[in-house]
Design a protein around this motif. Structure first.
Motif, PDB file in Angstrom:
ATOM      1  N   LEU A  16      39.599  38.557  31.487  1.00  0.00           N
ATOM      2  CA  LEU A  16      39.335  37.431  32.170  1.00  0.00           C
ATOM      3  C   LEU A  16      40.727  36.775  32.596  1.00  0.00           C
ATOM      4  O   LEU A  16      40.952  36.226  33.847  1.00  0.00           O
ATOM      5  CB  LEU A  16      38.457  36.351  31.255  1.00  0.00           C
ATOM      6  CG  LEU A  16      38.006  35.013  31.917  1.00  0.00           C
ATOM      7  CD1 LEU A  16      36.872  35.221  33.361  1.00  0.00           C
ATOM      8  CD2 LEU A  16      37.473  34.033  30.976  1.00  0.00           C
ATOM      9  N   HIS A  17      41.653  36.720  31.579  1.00  0.00           N
ATOM     10  CA  HIS A  17      42.867  36.235  31.933  1.00  0.00           C
ATOM     11  C   HIS A  17      43.850  36.845  32.909  1.00  0.00           C
ATOM     12  O   HIS A  17      44.297  36.236  34.085  1.00  0.00           O
ATOM     13  CB  HIS A  17      43.565  36.128  30.758  1.00  0.00           C
ATOM     14  CG  HIS A  17      45.123  35.565  30.690  1.00  0.00           C
ATOM     15  ND1 HIS A  17      45.432  34.262  30.856  1.00  0.00           N
ATOM     16  CD2 HIS A  17      46.212  36.322  30.742  1.00  0.00           C
ATOM     17  CE1 HIS A  17      46.791  34.102  31.416  1.00  0.00           C
ATOM     18  NE2 HIS A  17      47.379  35.262  31.086  1.00  0.00           N
ATOM     19  N   ILE A  18      43.622  38.238  32.982  1.00  0.00           N
ATOM     20  CA  ILE A  18      44.194  39.204  33.566  1.00  0.00           C
ATOM     21  C   ILE A  18      43.853  39.119  35.159  1.00  0.00           C
ATOM     22  O   ILE A  18      44.616  38.920  36.120  1.00  0.00           O
ATOM     23  CB  ILE A  18      44.321  40.525  33.383  1.00  0.00           C
ATOM     24  CG1 ILE A  18      45.368  40.545  31.960  1.00  0.00           C
ATOM     25  CG2 ILE A  18      44.771  41.527  34.244  1.00  0.00           C
ATOM     26  CD1 ILE A  18      45.389  42.117  31.458  1.00  0.00           C
ATOM     27  N   SER A  19      42.482  39.004  35.220  1.00  0.00           N
ATOM     28  CA  SER A  19      41.738  39.042  36.553  1.00  0.00           C
ATOM     29  C   SER A  19      42.096  37.782  37.350  1.00  0.00           C
ATOM     30  O   SER A  19      41.819  37.820  38.452  1.00  0.00           O
ATOM     31  CB  SER A  19      40.265  39.498  36.309  1.00  0.00           C
ATOM     32  OG  SER A  19      39.697  38.237  35.725  1.00  0.00           O
ATOM     33  N   GLY A  20      41.982  36.549  36.553  1.00  0.00           N
ATOM     34  CA  GLY A  20      42.141  35.335  37.461  1.00  0.00           C
ATOM     35  C   GLY A  20      40.661  34.788  37.689  1.00  0.00           C
ATOM     36  O   GLY A  20      40.709  33.659  38.509  1.00  0.00           O
ATOM     37  N   LYS A  22      37.083  33.308  37.320  1.00  0.00           N
ATOM     38  CA  LYS A  22      36.424  32.103  36.776  1.00  0.00           C
ATOM     39  C   LYS A  22      35.561  32.321  35.682  1.00  0.00           C
ATOM     40  O   LYS A  22      35.442  31.443  34.827  1.00  0.00           O
ATOM     41  CB  LYS A  22      36.082  31.261  37.784  1.00  0.00           C
ATOM     42  CG  LYS A  22      37.182  30.718  38.677  1.00  0.00           C
ATOM     43  CD  LYS A  22      36.590  29.794  39.759  1.00  0.00           C
ATOM     44  CE  LYS A  22      37.645  29.338  40.787  1.00  0.00           C
ATOM     45  NZ  LYS A  22      37.114  28.282  41.607  1.00  0.00           N
ATOM     46  N   THR A  23      34.556  33.435  35.938  1.00  0.00           N
ATOM     47  CA  THR A  23      33.560  33.625  34.626  1.00  0.00           C
ATOM     48  C   THR A  23      33.674  35.034  34.149  1.00  0.00           C
ATOM     49  O   THR A  23      34.164  35.809  34.731  1.00  0.00           O
ATOM     50  CB  THR A  23      32.154  33.316  35.553  1.00  0.00           C
ATOM     51  OG1 THR A  23      32.024  34.402  36.401  1.00  0.00           O
ATOM     52  CG2 THR A  23      32.151  32.118  36.177  1.00  0.00           C
ATOM     53  N   LYS A  24      33.036  34.792  33.019  1.00  0.00           N
ATOM     54  CA  LYS A  24      33.043  36.303  32.347  1.00  0.00           C
ATOM     55  C   LYS A  24      32.130  37.106  33.081  1.00  0.00           C
ATOM     56  O   LYS A  24      32.450  38.482  33.264  1.00  0.00           O
ATOM     57  CB  LYS A  24      32.331  36.045  30.955  1.00  0.00           C
ATOM     58  CG  LYS A  24      33.331  35.337  29.925  1.00  0.00           C
ATOM     59  CD  LYS A  24      32.720  35.160  28.460  1.00  0.00           C
ATOM     60  CE  LYS A  24      33.800  34.303  27.759  1.00  0.00           C
ATOM     61  NZ  LYS A  24      33.210  34.204  26.472  1.00  0.00           N
ATOM     62  N   LYS A  25      31.077  36.784  33.765  1.00  0.00           N
ATOM     63  CA  LYS A  25      30.234  37.570  34.624  1.00  0.00           C
ATOM     64  C   LYS A  25      30.897  38.091  35.643  1.00  0.00           C
ATOM     65  O   LYS A  25      30.712  39.446  36.149  1.00  0.00           O
ATOM     66  CB  LYS A  25      28.903  36.780  35.022  1.00  0.00           C
ATOM     67  CG  LYS A  25      27.951  37.524  35.835  1.00  0.00           C
ATOM     68  CD  LYS A  25      26.907  36.471  36.330  1.00  0.00           C
ATOM     69  CE  LYS A  25      25.894  37.420  37.287  1.00  0.00           C
ATOM     70  NZ  LYS A  25      24.853  36.549  37.778  1.00  0.00           N
ATOM     71  N   GLU A  26      31.614  37.465  36.433  1.00  0.00           N
ATOM     72  CA  GLU A  26      32.542  37.849  37.480  1.00  0.00           C
ATOM     73  C   GLU A  26      33.339  39.135  36.953  1.00  0.00           C
ATOM     74  O   GLU A  26      33.696  40.107  37.538  1.00  0.00           O
ATOM     75  CB  GLU A  26      33.418  36.665  38.042  1.00  0.00           C
ATOM     76  CG  GLU A  26      32.411  35.855  39.128  1.00  0.00           C
ATOM     77  CD  GLU A  26      33.361  34.728  39.583  1.00  0.00           C
ATOM     78  OE1 GLU A  26      33.196  34.418  40.564  1.00  0.00           O
ATOM     79  OE2 GLU A  26      34.251  34.064  38.770  1.00  0.00           O
ATOM     80  N   THR A  27      34.023  38.927  35.804  1.00  0.00           N
ATOM     81  CA  THR A  27      34.887  39.809  35.398  1.00  0.00           C
ATOM     82  C   THR A  27      34.345  40.873  34.868  1.00  0.00           C
ATOM     83  O   THR A  27      35.043  42.049  35.153  1.00  0.00           O
ATOM     84  CB  THR A  27      35.771  39.122  34.170  1.00  0.00           C
ATOM     85  OG1 THR A  27      36.258  37.877  34.407  1.00  0.00           O
ATOM     86  CG2 THR A  27      36.633  39.937  33.406  1.00  0.00           C
ATOM     87  N   VAL A  28      33.084  41.029  34.344  1.00  0.00           N
ATOM     88  CA  VAL A  28      32.530  42.123  33.752  1.00  0.00           C
ATOM     89  C   VAL A  28      32.038  42.954  35.111  1.00  0.00           C
ATOM     90  O   VAL A  28      32.195  44.077  35.212  1.00  0.00           O
ATOM     91  CB  VAL A  28      31.311  41.747  32.843  1.00  0.00           C
ATOM     92  CG1 VAL A  28      30.391  42.998  32.893  1.00  0.00           C
ATOM     93  CG2 VAL A  28      31.802  41.510  31.571  1.00  0.00           C
ATOM     94  N   ASN A  29      31.421  42.318  36.017  1.00  0.00           N
ATOM     95  CA  ASN A  29      31.043  42.703  37.399  1.00  0.00           C
ATOM     96  C   ASN A  29      32.224  43.563  38.010  1.00  0.00           C
ATOM     97  O   ASN A  29      32.113  44.773  38.521  1.00  0.00           O
ATOM     98  CB  ASN A  29      30.533  41.989  38.297  1.00  0.00           C
ATOM     99  CG  ASN A  29      29.090  41.599  37.692  1.00  0.00           C
ATOM    100  OD1 ASN A  29      28.285  42.303  37.247  1.00  0.00           O
ATOM    101  ND2 ASN A  29      28.446  40.266  38.221  1.00  0.00           N
ATOM    102  N   GLN A  30      33.261  42.916  37.974  1.00  0.00           N
ATOM    103  CA  GLN A  30      34.606  43.614  38.723  1.00  0.00           C
ATOM    104  C   GLN A  30      35.150  44.732  38.109  1.00  0.00           C
ATOM    105  O   GLN A  30      35.268  45.769  38.592  1.00  0.00           O
ATOM    106  CB  GLN A  30      35.595  42.408  38.948  1.00  0.00           C
ATOM    107  CG  GLN A  30      36.871  43.000  39.504  1.00  0.00           C
ATOM    108  CD  GLN A  30      36.816  43.454  40.972  1.00  0.00           C
ATOM    109  OE1 GLN A  30      35.937  42.534  41.563  1.00  0.00           O
ATOM    110  NE2 GLN A  30      37.432  44.233  41.344  1.00  0.00           N
TER     111      GLN A  30
END
Length: 64
Positions: A16-20, A22-30
């Motif tokens: 989450l920090h590295i990706s920049g 906003k949400t955990k859901k966005e991070t997991v999907n990415q």
């Protein structure tokens, strides 16, 4: 589709920090998208040198 997963909190927080994002859901999907993309790239790379060469192909023609 709601799914409960036991995800390593430290890994998720770092992603989450590295990706920049906003949400955990966005991070997991990415992360899933990138994982799939890399695996598909590996499949394509494995084909290098195994496909027949097209001797009539003119790569310079595509530049015009």
């Amino acid at each position: 589709m709601a799914t409960n997963l036991a995800i390593d909190v430290n890994l998720l927080d770092e992603a989450l920090h590295i990706s920049g994002l906003k949400t955990k859901k966005e991070t997991v999907n990415q992360a899933l998208k990138e994982f799939i993309q890399r695996r598909k790239q590996r499949e394509i790379i494995a084909l290098f040198g195994k496909l027949p060469q097209d001797n009539d192909y003119d790569y310079k023609q595509g530049r015009k």
